[in-house]
Design a protein around this motif. Structure first.
Motif, PDB file in Angstrom:
ATOM      1  N   THR A 285      45.890  39.171  40.435  1.00  0.00           N
ATOM      2  CA  THR A 285      45.219  39.473  41.699  1.00  0.00           C
ATOM      3  C   THR A 285      46.139  40.326  42.566  1.00  0.00           C
ATOM      4  OG1 THR A 285      44.212  37.305  41.540  1.00  0.00           O
ATOM      5  CG2 THR A 285      44.069  38.401  43.680  1.00  0.00           C
TER       6      THR A 285
ATOM      7  N   MET B 288      31.705  32.132  31.826  1.00  0.00           N
ATOM      8  CA  MET B 288      31.190  33.060  32.831  1.00  0.00           C
ATOM      9  C   MET B 288      29.943  33.780  32.340  1.00  0.00           C
ATOM     10  SD  MET B 288      34.455  34.523  34.903  1.00  0.00           S
ATOM     11  CE  MET B 288      35.487  35.144  33.588  1.00  0.00           C
TER      12      MET B 288
ATOM     13  N   ALA C 293      42.521  42.260  35.531  1.00  0.00           N
ATOM     14  CA  ALA C 293      42.451  40.969  34.830  1.00  0.00           C
ATOM     15  C   ALA C 293      42.813  41.038  33.350  1.00  0.00           C
ATOM     16  CB  ALA C 293      41.091  40.320  35.042  1.00  0.00           C
ATOM     17  N   ASP C 294      41.797  41.003  32.479  1.00  0.00           N
ATOM     18  CA  ASP C 294      42.076  40.896  31.053  1.00  0.00           C
ATOM     19  C   ASP C 294      40.886  41.431  30.251  1.00  0.00           C
ATOM     20  OD1 ASP C 294      40.108  38.635  30.634  1.00  0.00           O
ATOM     21  OD2 ASP C 294      41.504  37.612  31.969  1.00  0.00           O
ATOM     22  N   VAL C 295      41.051  41.465  28.954  1.00  0.00           N
ATOM     23  CA  VAL C 295      40.033  42.038  28.060  1.00  0.00           C
ATOM     24  C   VAL C 295      38.664  41.397  28.248  1.00  0.00           C
ATOM     25  CG1 VAL C 295      39.366  42.171  25.628  1.00  0.00           C
ATOM     26  CG2 VAL C 295      41.678  42.758  26.306  1.00  0.00           C
ATOM     27  N   GLN C 296      38.636  40.068  28.252  1.00  0.00           N
ATOM     28  CA  GLN C 296      37.342  39.386  28.323  1.00  0.00           C
ATOM     29  C   GLN C 296      36.620  39.726  29.629  1.00  0.00           C
ATOM     30  OE1 GLN C 296      40.323  37.986  27.479  1.00  0.00           O
ATOM     31  NE2 GLN C 296      40.038  35.939  26.644  1.00  0.00           N
ATOM     32  N   VAL C 297      37.360  39.738  30.717  1.00  0.00           N
ATOM     33  CA  VAL C 297      36.753  40.056  32.008  1.00  0.00           C
ATOM     34  C   VAL C 297      36.261  41.496  32.002  1.00  0.00           C
ATOM     35  CG1 VAL C 297      37.260  40.422  34.451  1.00  0.00           C
ATOM     36  CG2 VAL C 297      38.028  38.337  33.313  1.00  0.00           C
ATOM     37  N   ARG C 298      37.037  42.390  31.442  1.00  0.00           N
ATOM     38  CA  ARG C 298      36.642  43.797  31.424  1.00  0.00           C
ATOM     39  C   ARG C 298      35.454  44.045  30.492  1.00  0.00           C
ATOM     40  NH1 ARG C 298      42.454  44.364  31.612  1.00  0.00           N
ATOM     41  NH2 ARG C 298      42.587  44.770  29.374  1.00  0.00           N
ATOM     42  N   ASN C 299      35.293  43.194  29.501  1.00  0.00           N
ATOM     43  CA  ASN C 299      34.166  43.371  28.579  1.00  0.00           C
ATOM     44  C   ASN C 299      32.825  43.070  29.221  1.00  0.00           C
ATOM     45  OD1 ASN C 299      35.725  44.209  26.429  1.00  0.00           O
ATOM     46  ND2 ASN C 299      35.861  42.183  25.466  1.00  0.00           N
ATOM     47  N   ARG C 300      32.832  42.239  30.232  1.00  0.00           N
ATOM     48  CA  ARG C 300      31.569  41.912  30.908  1.00  0.00           C
ATOM     49  C   ARG C 300      31.497  42.476  32.328  1.00  0.00           C
ATOM     50  NH1 ARG C 300      27.113  39.960  28.536  1.00  0.00           N
ATOM     51  NH2 ARG C 300      26.590  38.880  30.461  1.00  0.00           N
TER      52      ARG C 300
ATOM     53  N   ALA D 207      25.275  40.864  37.464  1.00  0.00           N
ATOM     54  CA  ALA D 207      25.773  41.996  36.675  1.00  0.00           C
ATOM     55  C   ALA D 207      26.656  41.434  35.553  1.00  0.00           C
ATOM     56  CB  ALA D 207      26.513  42.982  37.563  1.00  0.00           C
TER      57      ALA D 207
ATOM     58  N   ASP E  30      49.039  42.370  36.020  1.00  0.00           N
ATOM     59  CA  ASP E  30      47.575  42.497  35.989  1.00  0.00           C
ATOM     60  C   ASP E  30      46.875  41.353  36.711  1.00  0.00           C
ATOM     61  OD1 ASP E  30      46.962  44.101  32.720  1.00  0.00           O
ATOM     62  OD2 ASP E  30      47.987  44.765  34.531  1.00  0.00           O
TER      63      ASP E  30
ATOM     64  N   SER F 268      41.884  49.483  33.779  1.00  0.00           N
ATOM     65  CA  SER F 268      42.655  48.732  32.774  1.00  0.00           C
ATOM     66  C   SER F 268      43.655  47.765  33.362  1.00  0.00           C
ATOM     67  CB  SER F 268      43.371  49.633  31.772  1.00  0.00           C
ATOM     68  OG  SER F 268      43.540  50.894  32.239  1.00  0.00           O
TER      69      SER F 268
ATOM     70  N   ARG G  54      48.527  42.429  25.455  1.00  0.00           N
ATOM     71  CA  ARG G  54      47.423  42.725  26.368  1.00  0.00           C
ATOM     72  C   ARG G  54      46.136  42.054  25.912  1.00  0.00           C
ATOM     73  NH1 ARG G  54      47.115  46.170  30.324  1.00  0.00           N
ATOM     74  NH2 ARG G  54      44.972  46.811  29.925  1.00  0.00           N
TER      75      ARG G  54
ATOM     76  N   VAL H 202      31.768  41.353  21.081  1.00  0.00           N
ATOM     77  CA  VAL H 202      32.615  41.536  22.261  1.00  0.00           C
ATOM     78  C   VAL H 202      33.205  40.197  22.680  1.00  0.00           C
ATOM     79  CG1 VAL H 202      32.540  42.152  24.698  1.00  0.00           C
ATOM     80  CG2 VAL H 202      31.304  43.534  23.041  1.00  0.00           C
ATOM     81  N   ALA H 203      34.510  40.145  22.920  1.00  0.00           N
ATOM     82  CA  ALA H 203      35.152  38.907  23.358  1.00  0.00           C
ATOM     83  C   ALA H 203      34.795  38.663  24.811  1.00  0.00           C
ATOM     84  CB  ALA H 203      36.667  39.002  23.199  1.00  0.00           C
TER      85      ALA H 203
ATOM     86  N   GLY I 166      28.832  38.997  35.956  1.00  0.00           N
ATOM     87  CA  GLY I 166      28.982  37.559  36.136  1.00  0.00           C
ATOM     88  C   GLY I 166      30.421  37.100  36.282  1.00  0.00           C
ATOM     89  N   GLN I 167      31.364  38.025  36.327  1.00  0.00           N
ATOM     90  CA  GLN I 167      32.766  37.603  36.345  1.00  0.00           C
ATOM     91  C   GLN I 167      33.210  37.121  37.724  1.00  0.00           C
ATOM     92  OE1 GLN I 167      34.444  37.763  32.989  1.00  0.00           O
ATOM     93  NE2 GLN I 167      32.207  37.705  33.006  1.00  0.00           N
TER      94      GLN I 167
END
Lengths: 266, 161, 828
Positions: free
Chosen positions: A190, B67, A100-107, A31, A188, A97, B133, B61-62, A33-34
């Motif tokens: 674990t 990963m 984790a962080d933006v990058q993780v949430r983007n994928r 999915a 934010d 929200s 953030r 997208v960043a 991949g994070q």
């Protein structure tokens, strides 16, 4: 850090995805991949085939009807930005929200977070508290599983080999009030413990995360004393690790349960 | 009906340039960028997806490129740090990072810049809280982040010294 | 993070100072930035060679075990695998690494790969080289190693018991080193005391600065010349060469170290010589260039940790008014499985024996033991950080026990500005500093007068507020003679650094440095110094990026470590530039027809006659004359080369080995931090709500760069105080081997961080500057101090550990009596 050899397919239809997952014993859905890529980097798991779900547009849809229907491949960022979610069940966006962080949430996807069922994940206890329903598609067609029966063990859910989580149905909020509380390693970070609460019809559903293999659901009267009593009576046996002793986790579980309720009640 | 493969020929557009390569499925996007395309500005800092040194922008997208598999980027447009400057002119973010001393060893900087660019592409007037953030997924061990936030805020306002 | 740094408008200077010459004190833009912001830096993994092999180390899964069998045959059969290296080969081809410790500690055998035995999880056992990274990793899985597990030694207190298993056959009781330090007259101090505060146990935990770029190397071997070229991010090539050349049985010059950009070091890239020797052997054996990339997990598990230290049976005689007369303690240091830079840590703390305080009577029993944990390295703040945390804990604990205000007790006991230079009980000389002033500034940064009001406000919200102080010193420019205090047979002393400055043929100014910066802005600050002396702009000064021991000037102590660049590196730059300036003036005087160099001066890239500035000779002409047109020069000037090499040597003396007495460091920068925390008493979770850091590193060459160092060091200290800890399970497995479990501060974790500066110039250094950059240890103390203050009203627990994650704070809250039992006060 480096993956073992693996095969890959990126189907463009749900049927094909299900077929591929069923055709290979060691097939895993990829999915966001994070989580999976890190598991594979550590060689803690070595799937033979990765079935990439990222082309399945139908798994990225959100719609509001009787409840909120969320495609399993909706990324956390899309979840946060969804006006349907904002209107339908805003706690989902609030909790997403914090992940984790933006990058993780983007994928990262809602389905992935739920299906990986790491005990420290945010969404499994939320699904249980909200009384979500998961739709699973397999070779034989679709079936639904209530959140309470969906999470089976550490990293294990009701999604079996050859199956796929396609969507999550969240009941309409109606007059329900939701809350979430956690103690994390850094902002934010674990979760050490977390709790999701949903109060409706004079009853509180409180799901505790991080304290067992699967979320622990408590149903109580929506007041602090009842919640504390329920947590204590649950005889929790949480794990001990570098971040928290079992005793500390047990204590924190009670605290976050109360705080989740407080947020729901406010 | 498609069948699983061990390798693929992929096409990617990186910083406006097209590339076609044969890659093993298991090759991570960050290693593809660094080793196959020789774009070594994107860095590897960890092995659990926490540090963000590998951050690039894929189709706007960043993402943390450690990963993603390279094969997942087939057909995508990728932006890396090497694409920020144009004709020798630094991007305002790059200029701001230097003016505000937002880098010391420079190892986290490419990933940090891409996260910052992604933020400003989507939110041209961020608050300090939003900036913080936006870089939460980028670890820096040198600076303590203070100057990084200042630099991004200045670049957003066009106040680059 | 709602506030950014607040600096006073002008640097506060303690002494009258003439206007700084040239570019000293200016925020000159960094030369390093242009390439780094474009991703054009060259870090070690960016260096590629055609046909290069990638090396993966097979590492021990056991903390302690005998190796009974190694079979690499399946790995070497794999297509694309070029070869392997095992311990047996290493033992045959190399000598064990030179050891700093005297016998028996120094008799242990340390090789590039495990030989016969593994002593910590992650220890490299076999090296496998293949055509791609992934193949090397795959092949590693096919290597078969059989182990016979041995008893694991993890408890540093029990390590030296006779019943405990020995890690090294040569080292009885796992004791690497033991020494007694006795200064002043401790017994008299005890007799004089009104009270004696006894602290059973204080513990400084294991952590490290975990630089974002892991260690690595790309090594090539020239078969014709026997020359190895080692592209690596090792930050102390001087030391690496000294360790590696004898092991490889070659002359020093056969090891060429090259680096350009290094992604952070913080002392963690000093002890990689074992892996580098393995790489050298592989490069020679395989006849191809070899690449090694350390993975994050490898770095945490098996690179280098900061020293873990126990302080036991601490005794502090004091007067009723809080004057501290001295201290006594038994200290145990855990250096992990091997002694790479150790046991230097056993003496380096003595650079700051009294910390910031005026106590004269000290008695310390110091021992270092080895355990089945990762080997230690000189992590940022090396050995001083541990000791300074100890002294600060004492202050706070004594203050709490005697009910003396923590600010008052510090001011009462701080060494005073007027006493500087100050000789400490063991002969170190603190060059300058005004600790009380720095403390005042730190308290201003956190609005100290408002603290009680803030405390009440926090209480109304159900939170416990506390304020704490951390005082540390960053001692810099080591006298390596202190190594003779741990081993009298060693032949190391003093220190040095080298720089060259030249005018090229067309008058271009080119500088090379012997250092290996990892973000400390050496190129920029060197240019500032050169520009000031040659009267040009820093933009006109070209500083070669990076280090190359082949063409860089370097010496035995070259590298970037131990807070010394501003003194040694820039001292060398100044020396070389002064020489060059003198030579340029000589050429100019001769060509412009002046009687002597007094009649000419440098200005804007020219030599000009003072009496007629129109008569000017550009640098370009000087360079051209000397290099390509030297017949125009009078004979007596033909020795001028305009290519000047200078070795800066600090004025160190040999310390007294008998008394363990002498000046061990040249400079002492001051860090006084104030920290305000809010603790949630229900959970032990706390937040740093305000933070002020005051730094005094003498003359600041580039204030913005100093500020960056202070901010970064503070972030590291906060991380170490809160979540960063290297902790092991009972089998010796590291439980925090990556950034997922080892939580370092991210942007959202940073408190509002304010800084201020005092400049107390050093009387001992060429520029009045002091080395700085390691001072973040103050944060460890400030956080501990703030927590103890916050919990004062909750049973007054004692913070006795440098690591204070939420669970620990909750335990302190829940059972304050447990920690209180660590302390007792004897009335006399």
């Amino acid at each position: 850090m480096l993956l073992a050899e693996v095969q890959y397919a990126r189907p463009s239809t749900l049927e094909d995805a299900v077929r591929l997952l069923g055709a290979h014993d060691g097939a895993r859905a990829l999915a966001g991949g994070q989580t999976l890529t890190n598991v594979m980097k550590a060689r803690a798991a070595a799937p033979d085939v990765l079935v990439d779900l990222n082309d399945l547009a139908e798994l990225r849809e959100v719609s509001s009807g009787a409840g909120l229907e969320i495609g399993a491949m909706l990324t956390l960022t899309e979840l946060i930005r969804s006006s349907d979610v904002e209107a339908g069940r805003p706690i989902l966006a609030e909790v997403a929200s914090q992940i984790a962080d933006v990058q993780v949430r983007n994928r990262g996807t809602i389905g992935g977070n739920i299906c990986s069922n790491d005990p420290t994940n945010h969404l499994p206890p939320l699904m249980v508290a909200l009384g979500a329903t998961m739709t699973i598609r397999g070779a034989d067609g679709e079936r639904t599983v209530d959140a309470g029966d969906f999470f089976l063990g550490v990293y294990m859910t009701a999604v079996g080999p050859g199956e796929l989580l396609t969507r999550i149905t969240i009941p309409a909020v109606g007059d329900a009030r939701d809350g979430f509380a956690s103690v994390t390693i850094g902002q934010d970070g674990t979760c050490i413990v977390n709790a999701a609460a949903s109060v409706q019809d004079g009853q509180a559903r409180i799901a505790l995360g991080c304290v067992d293999a699967v979320p622990v659901l408590l149903t109580t009267a929506p007041d602090e004393a009842a919640v504390r009593q329920a947590v204590q009576s649950a005889s929790l046996d949480p794990p001990s690790d570098v971040h928290a002793s079992a005793e500390y986790r047990r204590h924190l579980a009670e605290v976050v349960a109360v705080r989740a309720l407080a947020e729901a009640s406010s | 009906m498609i069948e699983p493969v061990r390798g693929l020929r992929i096409s990617v557009e990186v910083n406006g340039e097209s590339h076609e390569r044969d890659v093993e499925v298991r090759r991570l996007l960050v290693h593809f960028i660094r080793d196959d395309l020789s774009l070594t500005g994107t860095h590897v800092g960890c092995d659990t997806g926490n540090c963000g040194a590998c951050t690039v922008i894929v189709d706007g997208v960043a993402v943390k490129s450690c990963m993603m598999l390279a094969v997942q980027a087939d057909g995508s447009k990728i932006e890396t740090v090497e694409g920020l400057a144009r004709n020798g002119e630094l991007h305002p973010l790059q200029q701001a990072f230097s003016s505000f001393h937002a880098l010391q060893c420079g190892y986290c900087t490419p990933g940090m810049l891409m996260s910052a660019k992604h933020l400003l592409d989507n939110n041209p007037e961020p608050t300090d809280g939003e900036i913080t953030r936006a870089i939460q997924g980028n670890i820096c061990r040198c600076t303590g982040y203070v100057n990084i936030v200042e630099a991004i805020a200045a670049a957003a306002k066009g106040e680059v010294k | 993070m709602s506030e950014t740094t607040v600096t006073p408008d002008k640097p506060i200077t303690v002494d009258e100072q003439e206007v700084a010459p040239g570019f000293i004190g200016q925020n000159t833009p960094r030369k390093e930035d242009r390439r780094l912001v474009q991703g054009e830096g060259v870090f070690v993994d960016d260096v590629r060679r055609h046909g290069m092999a990638y090396v993966h180390f097979v590492r021990s899964p056991y903390a302690h075990a005998a190796i009974t069998r190694i079979d690499v045959s399946k790995a070497t059969e794999l297509d694309g695998v070029y070869g392997t290296l095992i311990g047996e080969e290493v033992a045959a081809e190399t000598d064990p690494f030179f050891q700093i410790a005297p016998p028996p500690g120094g008799d242990l055998k340390d090789y590039a790969l495990a030989v016969g035995r593994v002593r910590h999880v992650g220890e490299p056992v076999v090296a496998v080289a293949a055509a791609t990274r992934e193949l090397a990793r795959d092949a590693a899985e096919l290597v078969e190693v059989d182990y016979e597990p041995l008893e694991v030694v993890l408890d540093m207190e029990r390590a030296s018991d006779s019943a405990t298993t020995q890690l090294h056959d040569e080292v009885p009781n796992n004791t690497i080193w033991q020494g007694n330090f006795d200064y002043g007259d401790y017994d008299a101090a005890l007799a004089e005391a009104d009270k004696v505060v006894r602290i059973k146990r204080l513990h400084f935990h294991r952590f490290s600065s975990t630089p974002l770029e892991t260690s690595g190397a790309m090594v090539e071997y020239n078969r014709g010349t026997g020359q190895w070229t080692i592209h690596s991010n090792n930050q102390f090539p001087g030391f690496a060469i000294i360790m590696m050349a004898p092991a490889l049985k070659v002359g020093m010059d056969k090891l060429r170290f090259v680096s350009q950009d290094i992604g952070g070091g913080f002392g963690n890239k000093i002890c990689t010589h074992p892996q580098l020797v393995a790489m050298c052997l592989m490069a020679r054996k395989l006849k191809r260039a070899v690449n090694w990339t350390e993975w994050r997990t490898d770095q945490h598990t098996a690179n280098s940790h900061g020293n873990e230290r126990l302080f036991l049976d601490v005794e502090v005689p004091v007067r009723s008014d809080g004057t501290m007369l001295g201290f006594k303690a038994r200290m145990i240091d855990d250096c992990g499985a091997y002694t790479r830079y150790e046991p230097l840590g056993c003496i380096i703390w003595a650079q700051v024996t009294p910390g910031c305080y005026r106590w004269r009577n000290v008695r310390v029993d110091f021992s270092q033991v080895c355990t089945n944990k990762s080997p230690c390295g000189p992590n940022r703040g090396y050995s001083r950080m541990q000791h300074l945390w100890f002294t600060e804990r004492i202050i706070d604990i004594v203050a709490q026990q005697l009910e003396i205000d923590p600010v008052e007790i510090r001011k009462r006991n701080y060494i005073r500005a007027e006493e500087m230079p100050y000789e400490t009980p063991n002969g170190c000389v603190y060059d300058s500093g005004d600790y009380a002033r720095c403390l005042d500034e730190a308290l201003k940064l956190v609005d100290y007068p408002s603290i009680e009001q803030k405390r009440a406000d926090a209480k109304s919200r159900g939170k416990l507020l506390g304020v704490g102080i951390g005082s540390t010193l960053d001692s810099g420019t080591n006298n390596f003679g202190q190594s003779t205090l741990v081993n009298p047979e060693l032949q190391f002393s003093g220190n040095n650094e080298v720089a060259t400055v030249k005018l090229d043929i067309f008058g271009e100014i080119v500088v090379t440095l012997g250092t290996t910066p990892q973000g400390q802005s050496h190129e920029t600050t060197a240019a500032q110094v050169v520009a000031g002396i040659l009267k040009v702009s820093p933009d006109d000064v070209n500083v070669r990026a990076g280090h190359d021991s082949y063409w860089n000037s370097h010496a035995g102590f070259s590298g970037t470590y131990a807070s010394q660049f501003a003194v040694t590196g820039l001292g060398a730059v100044k020396g070389a530039t002064d020489m060059l300036a003198g030579q340029i003036l000589q050429i100019g005087a001769a060509v412009l027809g002046a009687e002597s160099t007094d009649e000419v001066e440098l200005d804007g890239g020219f030599v000009k006659r003072k009496d007629n500035p129109e008569a000017a000779l550009p640098f370009m002409a000087c360079g051209a004359i000397v290099n390509a047109n030297n017949a125009v020069l009078p004979l007596e000037l033909r020795e001028i080369t305009l290519n000047c090499r200078y070795v800066y040597v600090p004025p160190h003396q040999m310390p007294d080995k008998e008394r363990k007495f002498g000046n061990l460091t040249l400079t002492y920068a001051t860090q006084i931090h104030a920290c305000v925390v809010e603790v949630d008493p229900e959970t032990g979770v706390y937040e740093i709500v305000d933070y002020g850091a005051v730094d005094d590193c003498g003359v600041r060459i580039n204030p913005q760069i100093v500020e960056g160092q202070v901010q970064g060091a503070t972030a590291q200290a906060i991380g170490a105080a809160t979540h960063e800890i290297f902790t092991y399970d009972e089998d010796g497995n590291l439980l925090t081997p990556n950034f997922y479990d080892y939580h370092v501060p991210h942007a959202l974790d940073m408190p509002p961080l304010k800084t201020a500066y005092v400049e107390s110039p050093s009387p001992f250094t060429p520029l009045g500057a002091k080395g700085m950059g390691e001072g973040g240890g103050a944060g460890l103390s400030a956080v501990a101090s703030a927590l103890q203050d916050a919990l004062r009203g909750s049973g007054g627990p004692i913070v006795s550990d440098s690591s204070n994650p939420y669970n620990t704070v909750w335990d302190l809250l829940r059972k304050p009596e447990v920690s209180r039992e660590l302390v007792e006060v004897e009335e006399r």
